[in-house]
Each structure stands twice: as C-alpha cells, then as structure tokens.
Design a protein around this motif. Structure first.
Motif, PDB file in Angstrom:
ATOM      1  N   GLU A 107       0.823  -1.208   0.000  1.00 27.53           N
ATOM      2  CA  GLU A 107       0.000   0.000   0.000  1.00 27.53           C
ATOM      3  C   GLU A 107       0.864   1.268   0.000  1.00 27.53           C
ATOM      4  OE1 GLU A 107      -2.414   0.074   3.460  1.00 27.53           O
ATOM      5  OE2 GLU A 107      -3.777   1.587   2.660  1.00 27.53           O
ATOM      6  N   VAL A 108       1.916   1.196   0.841  1.00 29.24           N
ATOM      7  CA  VAL A 108       2.782   2.361   0.984  1.00 29.24           C
ATOM      8  C   VAL A 108       3.711   2.495  -0.235  1.00 29.24           C
ATOM      9  CG1 VAL A 108       4.521   3.476   2.430  1.00 29.24           C
ATOM     10  CG2 VAL A 108       2.713   2.082   3.472  1.00 29.24           C
ATOM     11  N   THR A 109       4.324   1.388  -0.594  1.00 30.26           N
ATOM     12  CA  THR A 109       5.282   1.461  -1.718  1.00 30.26           C
ATOM     13  C   THR A 109       4.586   1.907  -2.998  1.00 30.26           C
ATOM     14  OG1 THR A 109       4.970  -0.884  -2.092  1.00 30.26           O
ATOM     15  CG2 THR A 109       6.874  -0.257  -0.791  1.00 30.26           C
ATOM     16  N   ASP A 110       3.390   1.382  -3.200  1.00 27.99           N
ATOM     17  CA  ASP A 110       2.628   1.788  -4.399  1.00 27.99           C
ATOM     18  C   ASP A 110       2.416   3.285  -4.428  1.00 27.99           C
ATOM     19  OD1 ASP A 110       2.536  -0.725  -5.264  1.00 27.99           O
ATOM     20  OD2 ASP A 110       0.357  -1.042  -4.983  1.00 27.99           O
ATOM     21  N   LYS A 111       2.025   3.774  -3.272  1.00 22.49           N
ATOM     22  CA  LYS A 111       1.713   5.204  -3.195  1.00 22.49           C
ATOM     23  C   LYS A 111       2.956   6.039  -3.483  1.00 22.49           C
ATOM     24  CE  LYS A 111      -0.541   8.759  -0.633  1.00 22.49           C
ATOM     25  NZ  LYS A 111      -1.923   9.174  -0.593  1.00 22.49           N
ATOM     26  N   ILE A 112       4.086   5.577  -2.938  1.00 21.57           N
ATOM     27  CA  ILE A 112       5.326   6.334  -3.145  1.00 21.57           C
ATOM     28  C   ILE A 112       5.744   6.291  -4.617  1.00 21.57           C
ATOM     29  CG2 ILE A 112       7.807   6.367  -2.645  1.00 21.57           C
ATOM     30  CD1 ILE A 112       7.086   5.557   0.227  1.00 21.57           C
ATOM     31  N   LEU A 113       5.751   5.075  -5.159  1.00 18.70           N
ATOM     32  CA  LEU A 113       6.212   4.925  -6.542  1.00 18.70           C
ATOM     33  C   LEU A 113       5.334   5.712  -7.509  1.00 18.70           C
ATOM     34  CD1 LEU A 113       7.213   1.154  -6.449  1.00 18.70           C
ATOM     35  CD2 LEU A 113       8.733   3.145  -6.585  1.00 18.70           C
ATOM     36  N   ARG A 114       4.061   5.767  -7.170  1.00 16.52           N
ATOM     37  CA  ARG A 114       3.118   6.503  -8.002  1.00 16.52           C
ATOM     38  C   ARG A 114       3.505   7.986  -8.075  1.00 16.52           C
ATOM     39  NH1 ARG A 114      -1.714   4.857  -5.448  1.00 16.52           N
ATOM     40  NH2 ARG A 114      -2.017   6.819  -4.337  1.00 16.52           N
ATOM     41  N   ASN A 115       4.163   8.463  -7.038  1.00 22.17           N
ATOM     42  CA  ASN A 115       4.475   9.876  -6.974  1.00 22.17           C
ATOM     43  C   ASN A 115       5.940  10.195  -7.309  1.00 22.17           C
ATOM     44  OD1 ASN A 115       1.931  11.219  -6.173  1.00 22.17           O
ATOM     45  ND2 ASN A 115       2.067   9.717  -4.509  1.00 22.17           N
ATOM     46  N   LEU A 116       6.578   9.239  -7.916  1.00 22.65           N
ATOM     47  CA  LEU A 116       7.955   9.491  -8.377  1.00 22.65           C
ATOM     48  C   LEU A 116       7.949   9.457  -9.902  1.00 22.65           C
ATOM     49  CD1 LEU A 116       9.928   7.125  -5.969  1.00 22.65           C
ATOM     50  CD2 LEU A 116       9.826   9.620  -5.847  1.00 22.65           C
ATOM     51  N   THR A 117       8.939  10.158 -10.482  1.00 24.44           N
ATOM     52  CA  THR A 117       9.062  10.044 -11.941  1.00 24.44           C
ATOM     53  C   THR A 117       9.542   8.630 -12.250  1.00 24.44           C
ATOM     54  OG1 THR A 117      11.344  10.766 -11.821  1.00 24.44           O
ATOM     55  CG2 THR A 117       9.676  12.475 -12.185  1.00 24.44           C
ATOM     56  N   LYS A 118       9.317   8.191 -13.475  1.00 26.52           N
ATOM     57  CA  LYS A 118       9.653   6.826 -13.845  1.00 26.52           C
ATOM     58  C   LYS A 118      11.127   6.529 -13.570  1.00 26.52           C
ATOM     59  CE  LYS A 118       7.621   3.752 -17.141  1.00 26.52           C
ATOM     60  NZ  LYS A 118       7.069   3.542 -18.468  1.00 26.52           N
ATOM     61  N   GLN A 119      11.927   7.495 -13.983  1.00 26.09           N
ATOM     62  CA  GLN A 119      13.372   7.317 -13.882  1.00 26.09           C
ATOM     63  C   GLN A 119      13.809   7.202 -12.438  1.00 26.09           C
ATOM     64  OE1 GLN A 119      15.641  10.601 -15.440  1.00 26.09           O
ATOM     65  NE2 GLN A 119      17.547   9.646 -14.753  1.00 26.09           N
ATOM     66  N   ARG A 120      13.249   8.124 -11.601  1.00 24.08           N
ATOM     67  CA  ARG A 120      13.622   8.127 -10.179  1.00 24.08           C
ATOM     68  C   ARG A 120      13.101   6.855  -9.509  1.00 24.08           C
ATOM     69  NH1 ARG A 120      12.796  12.041  -5.498  1.00 24.08           N
ATOM     70  NH2 ARG A 120      14.608  11.533  -4.220  1.00 24.08           N
ATOM     71  N   GLY A 121      11.926   6.438  -9.950  1.00 22.00           N
ATOM     72  CA  GLY A 121      11.332   5.221  -9.389  1.00 22.00           C
ATOM     73  C   GLY A 121      12.253   4.034  -9.580  1.00 22.00           C
ATOM     74  N   GLU A 122      12.771   3.885 -10.796  1.00 25.57           N
ATOM     75  CA  GLU A 122      13.690   2.776 -11.106  1.00 25.57           C
ATOM     76  C   GLU A 122      14.925   2.853 -10.211  1.00 25.57           C
ATOM     77  OE1 GLU A 122      13.083   0.193 -12.952  1.00 25.57           O
ATOM     78  OE2 GLU A 122      11.110   1.065 -13.363  1.00 25.57           O
ATOM     79  N   GLU A 123      15.403   4.066 -10.077  1.00 23.47           N
ATOM     80  CA  GLU A 123      16.612   4.310  -9.286  1.00 23.47           C
ATOM     81  C   GLU A 123      16.399   3.891  -7.830  1.00 23.47           C
ATOM     82  OE1 GLU A 123      17.726   8.503  -9.378  1.00 23.47           O
ATOM     83  OE2 GLU A 123      18.677   8.262  -7.427  1.00 23.47           O
ATOM     84  N   VAL A 124      15.254   4.313  -7.305  1.00 25.73           N
ATOM     85  CA  VAL A 124      14.941   4.013  -5.895  1.00 25.73           C
ATOM     86  C   VAL A 124      14.766   2.512  -5.705  1.00 25.73           C
ATOM     87  CG1 VAL A 124      13.178   4.299  -4.119  1.00 25.73           C
ATOM     88  CG2 VAL A 124      13.996   6.278  -5.382  1.00 25.73           C
ATOM     89  N   LYS A 125      14.100   1.885  -6.671  1.00 22.73           N
ATOM     90  CA  LYS A 125      13.844   0.445  -6.557  1.00 22.73           C
ATOM     91  C   LYS A 125      15.165  -0.338  -6.531  1.00 22.73           C
ATOM     92  CE  LYS A 125      10.086  -0.060  -9.444  1.00 22.73           C
ATOM     93  NZ  LYS A 125       9.249  -0.803 -10.364  1.00 22.73           N
ATOM     94  N   GLU A 126      16.060   0.087  -7.362  1.00 22.78           N
ATOM     95  CA  GLU A 126      17.353  -0.591  -7.412  1.00 22.78           C
ATOM     96  C   GLU A 126      18.074  -0.436  -6.080  1.00 22.78           C
ATOM     97  OE1 GLU A 126      19.102   0.025 -11.452  1.00 22.78           O
ATOM     98  OE2 GLU A 126      20.944  -0.072 -10.257  1.00 22.78           O
ATOM     99  N   LEU A 127      18.044   0.785  -5.587  1.00 24.31           N
ATOM    100  CA  LEU A 127      18.673   1.092  -4.302  1.00 24.31           C
ATOM    101  C   LEU A 127      18.054   0.241  -3.187  1.00 24.31           C
ATOM    102  CD1 LEU A 127      20.884   3.228  -3.902  1.00 24.31           C
ATOM    103  CD2 LEU A 127      19.136   4.796  -3.053  1.00 24.31           C
ATOM    104  N   ALA A 128      16.744   0.121  -3.254  1.00 25.89           N
ATOM    105  CA  ALA A 128      16.031  -0.649  -2.240  1.00 25.89           C
ATOM    106  C   ALA A 128      16.479  -2.101  -2.244  1.00 25.89           C
ATOM    107  CB  ALA A 128      14.531  -0.550  -2.493  1.00 25.89           C
ATOM    108  N   HIS A 129      16.693  -2.598  -3.434  1.00 25.52           N
ATOM    109  CA  HIS A 129      17.124  -3.974  -3.584  1.00 25.52           C
ATOM    110  C   HIS A 129      18.448  -4.213  -2.838  1.00 25.52           C
ATOM    111  CE1 HIS A 129      16.597  -7.816  -5.401  1.00 25.52           C
ATOM    112  NE2 HIS A 129      17.870  -7.829  -5.806  1.00 25.52           N
TER     113      HIS A 129
END
Lengths: 432, 522
Positions: free
Chosen positions: B477-499
C-alpha cells in the motif's frame, strides 16, 4: 369517614374529563377507607358502584309545601332561571340538541319545585334550572344522610354543596376542574362566574387540579390562597389488552391534535407549526381530530397554506376511534391556550406516543418527559415536533420514560391528598 | 515532606443559541453571543478578577511558599480574549510569578478522551501550545475534562510525556485506601496520579456557605485542624475546585475570599504542609501503589462516573453522531469548521441533556440553560445537523490534514524535554523507556494519509536513500503510493537502491519516514 359528594356525571355517561376524574378519585378514596355517597342528577343504572353509593337526584322526592324546603329554596333562588345560555356544551353536542329540545317539551310542564323532577343530567338549555333543582336535592339529602364532609365538583354542583352545608353544618370542599375562564376565554358568563366565586367563598377548602388553575382562583376570583390546595389529577391505568393494532399503510409519520377546535385549545398554533415542519420534513401528515367553532377557520387556513393534502380533519371521534388514532400517531400535540389540567396527553403517553404540550396546561406541572412550549411560540412548537420526527432517539426515550411516568400518576396518591384536605377541614370546623 | 495541592478549574463553554430546525442549512451562527458575553463578564467581575488579584497578593505576601495550579479550557481562553481581556492579563501576571502551574487539558473541554484517541491528543497539543503562547510555560501535567480518568486515558497521557495527571479520589476506586498519597497509573508507572480529596474539597466547594451544615461557619483554623488530624504518614492532600467557587458559587458576602486569604498563612504557620503543584509533586513524592481504574471516573455527582454526560441514549446518540465526523472534519480546510468542531465537543452540551437531575438535586439545574434535556437535545441536534451539512460539503474529495496539528507534531510533543518549570527543584526521577517511545515513532503507514500532490512535492526534496529504505521495508500500500508519486526514472533508481538496502532497523525506518514528513510540513 363518609363524604357526601356532588358530581354532574359518572362513567360511563360522560362527556368530558370531569366524570372520569370523579370516578378515579372515588376509587382512590375507597382504598384509603373513605366512604362516598355520590350524587348525580341522573343515574342510568349501569354505573360502576363498586367504590361509591350512587344517588340519583331524579329519585329524590321533595315536598314543595314543606316549610323547611321553602326556606331553603329562598336561599337557593339567587340564581334566576331565566337564562337561556348553554354553557359547557361542547360543539360535538350540537347535534344532540334537537333531540334534547324534544325532551324539553315534556318538561315544560314540569316545574322546578314539583315533587318529582326528571333531570336530563346533560348540559342543555335548561342547565341553570337543573342546577337549582339539584341544589334543592342537595339540601334534602344533607338532612337525610349521615356524613362528615361535603365535596362538590365544578360549578354545577356548588349550589348543592352550599345548600348541603347550610343544612348540615358540615365542612364543604369545592373542587375546581375548570373555571369559566378556561371554558369561555374572554366571554365569561357573569352568572356562572358568580356561582363559581360564591362556591369558592363558601367552601372551607378549595381543591384545584393544577397550580395553573389555582392562580386563576386567586387572581380572577380573589380567593384566599391559603385555602386553595392543588391536587393534580391522575389517570386510570391503561388497559393494555385493548390497545388496538392498527395497520399503517402510510410511510408518512403522523402528528395529531385531539380536542375541541376552539380558541382555548390553540388549534391555530398547531396549523401554523404544521406548515413550518412540512417545509423541512415532507414525510409527515397532520391530523386535527375533533370539532368546534374554529373548525371552518382552520380548514380555510390549511387551504391557504397549501397543505390540504398533508393536513387532515377527522371530525368528532368516538371511543375506539380515538384509540385507533393514537395508535397511529407519532407525535401528539396539545397547544392549549388555557388548560386547567388536560388528561389527553396522559392517554397518549399511555399509548406510547411522545407528547408536546403547552406550558399553559395544568398537566405540564406533573410531566417531566413531555416537551413543553409556550402555546404562542409557534417556532418552538414546530421545533419540538421536528425534533421528535427527525431524531429517532428522542421519541424512543420520551415514550419509554413517559409511559413509566404516567403509570406512576395514580389516583390512589391524589385521593390521599384529598383525604388530608378532608381531615383538615373536619378538624377546623369542629374546633370552631 | 507533606504537600497540599490547590488546583482550580476554569472553564466556560460557548453556549448555543436557540437554533431552530429551519435554520439548518441557512444559518451557521450557533452561539448565543449575548448570553456568553453576559456570563463571562459577570463571572469575571464576581470571581476571576477579584480571586486572581487576591492570589497575586498572597503570592507576594508569602513568597516562594505559596503556589497554586490552574487549568483554563481553550473555550474559556477564547472567550476571555473576546469579552474580558483583563482576565487573561491577570492570569499572565500570575504566571509571571513563576509560582503558578498551568495544566494541559483538551482544548474544547471535550469528551475526546473517551471517544477518539487521535482527537484527544490533537486537542491536548493545541491547548498546550496555546497555554505556552499565553503564559510562556509548556504544560507538563494534565487534567482531563471534569477529572475524567481511566487507566487507558492515563496511559495515553503518559505516552505524551506528561509527568502527572489529576483524578477523583472516588471511593469505589480507592476502597479502603486514602487519597492522601501519590499513586501511579496502572498501565504506565511513569505517570503519577494525584487523587482529589473530595471531602475537604467539597467542604469548600459545596458546603462553605451552607448554614445548615454543622461545621458552618468554616474558618481557616478549623480547616487546618482537619489537615492536622490526618495520619502524619499521609503526605499529600489534593484540593481541586471549580475556580467559580470563589465569588460565584459562594458570593463574596459569605466570606469565601476572607477564607482563601487566611488559608495559606494558617497552613504555613499551623501545620507542616507545604504548597506544591502537580509537576512538583510528581518529583517530590514517591508513589505508593498503582491505582486501578478500568472504568472511567469523574468528579461529578455522587456516582463519580460518566452518567452526567453519557448516561442516557440522547447523550450517547449526540456524542456518537459528533465523533462519527472525525475523519471528515480532518479533511476540511475551512477554519470556521475547525472552530465549531472544537466548540461543539464541549462536554457542557451533553451535560444539559442529562436526565439524572429529575431525581437528583438542584446542582445540575443551576448550570443548565434548558428547561429539559429534550429541549437541549433538539437544539444540539439541530446545530449538529447544520454542522454535518457543512462538513460534508467542505470535505468532499479532500484527504489532507492541512491546517490541523499534524501527526508529526503530535509525535514531537511526546518529548517534553523542555526547560523544567522554574519551581521544579529536581528532575522527575524516572527515565523514559525506549521501548515505550518506539511505539510512537513515525511509521511508513503514516504516509498514506497525505494527498498525492503533497507527497509528490515532498518526495522531490527527499534523498533517494531514505525513500529506498521505506520501499524496502513497507507494505505494498505504501510502496505503491510512493512509486506513483515518483518520476519513472527516479522510481527505477529508488527500486534498485532498495534492492541493495534490504532490511533496516525500525529506528532507521522511522527516521526515513520522518524525513519525508519534514518535507511535507514545509
């Protein structure tokens, strides 16, 4: 203790609250060991005599040549029998009038001082004549019966009470169920006013059915406040078995006015409040049950306010129709301008209906679980009705608490207070 | 050491005007200006001003030895500002002496403590801020509306970092025990509970001017002799009163002011009691035992329970209709709605609907502007109906907390680390346990309450590492909401970092959330 009690009616032959109140009171008195000889102008033989010995004034024979009675009559005669007024006549009685006139034809020959006199016991055109004759009977009985105190209910019986007091020298209690001001508003009949005033003056004690009425006795009749004692009416326990089940085919809620449509009952305030409520709460119907001299005016006003499809007049309702209407009612309203007591809200509460009553009613003095408004405050009246319609917890609580409140208004308790008045009166008169 | 605590409640509701049903939807002015002004001015003249003046004199006369404690509800403060600013000035003068403690309470003198924890905390926070603004002291002790107290309410107050709370020394919670000791909350021993000695309090509050009372007239000497009659081991006597006792409930002709004037001197010279305030008492006295109060108590009536406010179905219905609005009200951005929301919560409105006084004395009637509970209910429900319409209109489609004290500031309030009150001689000798506070740390789920718009701009300014920590450790619920509010590029970046980050500690996670909350605040 034995009481010589004068009343004008006794159930089941009643036209208003007076007979019911007398009946309840005598039953209550019996529980406190008080014996009652109850005198009515006319007995029909089907009255409940478990609590009283009923004396039919029509059966009492007086000898008009007896010098004793002649002397009495001279004292009673102060009210002339010339008047043709018809006091106490409820509009619903108009229809009966013709029949009564027929009866009266027979009685034309019957003189008030004849040996035997057939009372009608109604509130007809010869009322004052009957009142005089009844007084004569009162003195006859007073000479004949054994008793400790005299108790007279409402003005019709005051002359009888006074006559009985004169003969017996026993203390007199007069009981005010209504005054001429409550019945006639500003058009007070001076003869009746005189009879009422004289009755209160001659009485050792005056019992009023409410403080509201007590104040009228003080202010309008100038009676010594110390001798007026308020004993609120009570109500007979409701017979739960008989409460009718009514099928309701309407989704609308029903707000009811039940009573004579006369100035004293404040019907116009009900009509004006209805309009205000309908403006905000469309799913409701208003019912005005009864008849009276203001009915035509009310019908016109309802039409003028364009609520003819939501406001209904039923005419005069009899016995079970009243119960049926109450069973359908969601809110009962009594906006009386002047109401010495007012028993109908209590009956509504017994039928599990929440009530709105005017502060200008005696019954408002004994009720906590009723919403009370000034009769003239249409906004407050409308607001109370709206509240009971719109906020479901309100009628829920008012109904539940109201029912148990009314169940505790017992004649036994009222009778106990009346007995105390008797005792005081007897004590005072024997010490004099 | 033996302490006596004098506490005075000051509260005035915003009384409602006669509000008819046809006003609903047409007129949103709910209050009886005339009556409110009239009452505030009258009570100010008869009580607040002369009593404050007397207390100031007494403080000057006795120096450090005389202390008192007040709570002033938010609705009273606002009405003083409006109608009698001189009353507020006189309280400020008292505050400036440093010998007067001001307690926190709910801003609206409300029943929120029983109905909604979040609203409860918000109102306490608002009230504390207001008190600090006015008097320069951050409240560190608490008393709830009409002394309503339960274990649970106490635990919430402990969570918020208060040192002590006031409660009624009701017989049914004390049993054989005496109110004249310091107790602690049964769920959280950190919180000290001061119990009102109702006999000694009511001797002043109720009985002082009653000539039929066997102890009339009451003198300071007689009163102190009762204090001295207590077992010397009983070290704390709490006298809690309505401030209106002085001059309003008992008129000045009864000698109540003379009594108050004589009391400090008599206590200080003829007994070994010293004047202390609740926060001082929390640090000066050792609590003797927990006090168990599973069902809420109050200082009202013989029963000391809640039935004066929540004793019949009318009251229950009105209160539950009101609190059903909480989340919608929070979404409103109309300041007049926030105001009415607080004013309509004031407990007095429900007190007027009480049916108890049909059988129970005249005390209720005295304070009640309505002829019967039915009228009180109809009037309140009419007002509430209009308020509901306004809230429904204003809250549509909004999910923000703008303008309201935010959750974050509620968290911040947990740390009353501020300067100790000038008269606190030593720091309270308890230590905040970390375990308790971890419960109150910011959680990722806090973020879902905010609008996308707000979150989007906050995320823009937040370091990707923080965002990644949350992404790696939160529910969908939370991650969806956050990712929805990031640009595509930043979203990918954050996801990788999270990994890469995988699991982080609770504390680190909370810090990350706080970081975002901070940007939302800005």
């Amino acid at each position: 203790m034995r009481v010589l009690m004068f009343g004008w009616e006794f159930p089941p032959h009643i036209t208003g609250g007076l007979g019911t109140a007398c009946y309840g009171l005598t039953k209550g008195l019996m529980k406190h060991g008080v014996e009652v000889i109850f005198v009515v102008p006319k007995a029909y033989g089907d009255e409940d005599q478990s609590a009283v010995r009923l004396v039919d004034a029509s059966d009492i024979v007086v000898d008009p040549n007896d010098s004793e009675f002649k002397g009495l009559w001279d004292r009673i005669k102060y009210m002339e029998i010339s008047s043709t007024i018809i006091p106490y006549v409820s509009p619903e009685k108009f229809e009966d009038m013709k029949i009564r006139e027929e009866l009266n034809k027979h009685r034309d020959e019957q003189h008030v001082l004849s040996r035997k006199y057939e009372f009608s016991g109604k509130y007809g055109p010869r009322l004052l004549e009957e009142v005089s004759r009844y007084a004569l009977i009162g003195s006859a009985l007073a000479a004949k019966e054994e008793f400790d105190v005299i108790h007279a209910h409402d003005w019709l019986t005051y002359p009888a009470g006074i006559a009985a007091k004169n003969v017996s020298k026993k203390p007199l209690i007069v009981h005010i169920h209504a005054t001429e001001f409550d019945r006639s508003g500003q058009n007070v009949n001076p003869e009746i006013y005189e009879i009422e005033k004289r009755g209160m003056e001659e009485a050792d004690f005056v019992i009023s059915v409410s403080n509201f009425t007590r104040n009228i006795c003080i202010e309008k009749y100038h009676i010594d406040p110390d001798k007026i004692i308020t004993v609120h009416n009570a109500v007979e326990p409701a017979d739960n078995m008989e409460s009718p089940t009514v099928e309701r085919n309407l989704d609308d809620k029903i707000v009811t006015f039940l009573g004579r449509i006369t100035f004293q009952k404040g019907p116009e305030y009900f009509v004006e409040a209805a309009r205000k409520v309908l403006d905000r709460y469309p799913n409701v119907r208003f019912v005005m049950a009864g008849t009276g001299d203001m009915q035509q005016k009310m019908i016109r006003r309802v039409a003028k306010l364009k609520m003819g499809t939501k406001f209904h007049f039923t005419g005069f309702l009899k016995g079970n129709e009243v119960n049926k209407l109450l069973a359908m009612t969601d809110v009962f309203v009594m906006p009386s301008v002047s109401e010495p007591f007012g028993i109908v809200p209590l009956e509504a509460m017994q039928s599990n209906v929440p009530v709105v009553i005017s502060k200008q009613s005696g019954v408002s003095e004994v009720l906590k679980h009723a919403i009370k408004v000034d009769f003239w405050d249409v906004n407050a009246l409308a607001d109370a009705i709206y509240g009971l319609l719109a906020y479901p917890k309100l009628p829920e609580m008012a109904t539940r608490e109201g029912k148990s409140e009314v169940d505790n208004l017992k004649w036994e308790n009222a009778a106990f207070l009346v007995k105390q008045v008797y005792e005081r009166a007897i004590r005072l008169s024997s010490s004099n | 050491m033996r302490s006596i605590c004098l506490y005075f409640q000051i509260h005035q509701p915003f009384r409602l005007r006669t509000y008819r049903f046809f006003d609903i939807g047409n007129d949103s002015n709910y209050y009886d200006e005339y009556q409110n002004r009239f009452i505030i001015r009258r009570v100010a003249e008869k009580c607040y001003l002369p009593a404050n003046k007397l207390l100031l004199t007494l403080i000057r006369r006795h120096g450090q030895a005389f202390r008192v404690c007040f709570s002033i509800s938010g609705t009273a403060i606002e009405q003083f500002e409006k109608y009698t600013p001189e009353v507020l000035d006189s309280f400020k003068q008292l505050a400036a002496t440093g010998q007067v403690e001001f307690l926190a309470e709910t801003y609206g003198h409300s029943l929120a403590g029983l109905k909604n924890k979040e609203e409860f905390k918000r109102q306490i926070l608002m009230h504390s801020q207001r008190v600090e603004e006015l008097f320069g002291i951050k409240p560190t002790s608490f008393r709830n509306t009409e002394l309503i107290y339960s274990d649970e309410i106490g635990a919430t107050i402990a969570e918020m970092g208060f040192y002590s709370i006031l409660a009624e020394g009701a017989k049914h919670i004390l049993g054989w025990r005496s109110p004249n000791y310091l107790y602690y909350n049964a769920l959280n021993p950190r919180l000290r509970v001061l119990l009102r000695n109702f006999r000694l309090s009511d001797d002043i509050g109720f009985r002082f001017s009653n000539k039929a009372w066997s102890e009339w007239p009451l003198t300071a000497e007689k009163y102190v002799s009762w204090l001295n009659a207590f077992d010397p081991n009983q070290e704390l006597v709490n006298i809690f009163l309505d401030y209106e006792t002085f001059g309003e409930h008992h008129w000045k002709e009864t000698g109540i002011f003379e009594f108050l004037e004589a009391l400090p001197k008599t206590i200080l010279t003829q007994s070994n009691f010293e004047f202390h305030t609740p926060t001082e008492i929390a640090s000066l006295h050792q609590p003797v035992a927990p006090i168990h109060v599973p069902h809420a108590t109050s200082w009202a009536d013989e029963e000391r329970d809640l039935t004066a406010w929540l004793g019949n179905e009318l009251q229950e219905e009105a209160v539950s209709n009101l609190y059903a609005l909480v989340s919608k009200v929070y979404a409103c951005d109309d300041p007049s709605i926030w105001k009415d929301w607080l004013y309509l919560q004031t407990s007095d409105h429900f007190y007027y609907m009480c049916t108890k006084w049909f059988s129970d004395g005249e005390v209720h009637k005295y304070f009640n502007p309505y002829p019967s509970p039915y009228e009180a209910y109809i009037n309140y429900m009419n007002v509430l109906s209009d308020f509901i319409i306004r809230v429904e209109k204003n809250s549509v489609g909004k999910l923000e907390y703008e303008g309201w004290p935010s959750l974050k500031s509620v968290y911040e309030f947990n740390n009353i680390s501020g300067p100790p009150l000038p008269f606190v001689t030593q720091a309270p000798h308890f230590v905040r346990s970390d375990k308790k506070s971890s419960k109150l740390m910011a959680q990722p789920s806090d973020l879902i309450h905010f609008s996308d718009r707000k979150l989007k701009s906050a995320l823009k300014n937040t370091d990707s590492e923080f965002i990644a920590k949350i992404i790696a450790n939160s529910a969908e619920e939370v991650t969806d909401k956050i990712l929805r509010n990031l640009t595509k590029q930043r979203g990918e970046e954050v996801k990788e970092l999270a990994h890469e980050i995988k699991k982080v500690s609770k504390k680190a996670l909370s810090e990350a959330v706080e970081e975002i909350l901070l940007h939302i605040q800005k």
